[in-house]
Design a protein around this motif. Structure first.
Motif: not given
Ligand code: FE2
Ligand code: FE2
Length: 257
Positions: A39-44, A197-200, A112-115, A103-107
């Motif tokens: 599940a964790s790898l799927a987010t990455f 970001t690290t904490t999240v 959005r933040l990036r741009f 889709k995943q919320w942190t992603n």
């Protein structure tokens, strides 16, 4: 910026990912380890799968600058390499019996933040993710005994180390044109965004970390150490860039903009 070196690097290196063969050895991880890691790898995997459309558009901003000639081509190849990571990750997620995400919320927040601001900020947010990814893949490499995960994380780690150097070279040339106060402010906001970001990420991936017997606080600590290491090298590179003789008039004028 020596963009040709990066173009050559990405052209050769990404091909290795496209032809990579994973071991046929069966996965013997117990379910309580295998599923949280999948599940964790799927987010990455989702994070690495972006089309890079907006990053490419931003990269056009620096295309006319003499010292960034070829950067656009290098960014195109960099994006292709990130997509190759996504494909490698997808294969391992499936091997571990996980589900690929759309889709995943942190992603979504991250994208959005990036741009929000400009190219430099987009690269900085990417860099933040890569610094955390370095620790994350390093942790998997050391703590997850599955041979395919081992192969995957070893290759991605090597690539991400190069990505960290690629972003450092770009940002150091840009930051060299800032005043000392500007650089200090940049450092403060970068450190803050990285810490948040690290904490999240540590919270979001807590089940996988627990499966590897890693405390989220230890993971955060390693991420902060990785940030400090990168930042020390970066500040040296900025100082060296700032001390270099002026660039030709056309590019200098644009640099000061
Ligand atoms: Fe990547
Ligand atoms: Fe990367």
């Amino acid at each position: 910026m020596n963009t040709q070196t990066w173009i050559n690097h990405f052209e050769v290196n990404t091909r290795l990912n496209d032809t990579m063969q994973f071991t046929d050895d069966p996965c013997t991880l117990p379910e309580n380890v295998r599923l949280p890691i999948a599940a964790s790898l799927a987010t990455f995997q989702l994070g690495e799968s972006g089309s890079g459309t907006r990053l490419r558009r931003y990269a056009r901003e620096v295309a006319p600058l003499e010292n960034f000639r070829g950067y656009q081509r290098a960014i195109d190849l960099f994006i292709v390499e990130e997509q190759s990571h996504s494909q490698l990750l997808a294969r391992v997620v499936q091997r571990l019996g996980g589900t690929l995400l759309e889709k995943q919320w942190t992603n979504s927040v991250f994208r959005r933040l990036r741009f929000l601001v400009n190219l430099e900020f987009a690269i900085q947010v990417l860099l933040t993710a890569e610094l955390i990814a370095e620790v994350y893949y390093g942790t998997l490499y050391l703590r997850c005994p599955d041979p395919a995960v081992h192969q995957l994380t070893q290759k991605i780690l090597r690539d991400e180390m190069k990505h960290l150097a690629f972003q450092r070279e770009f940002l150091s040339e840009r930051l060299a044109t800032f005043s000392p106060l500007g650089r200090w402010l940049w450092r403060c906001q970068f450190q803050l965004i990285h810490a948040i970001t690290t904490t999240v990420v540590a919270w979001d991936h807590r089940h996988a970390l627990r499966a590897m017997e890693v405390k989220p606080t230890d993971f955060r600590q390693r991420c902060l150490q990785a940030w400090e290491r990168w930042q020390t090298k970066f500040e040296k590179a900025v100082t060296a860039q700032a001390a270099e003789p002026s660039l030709p008039a056309t590019s200098q004028g644009k640099r000061m903009k």
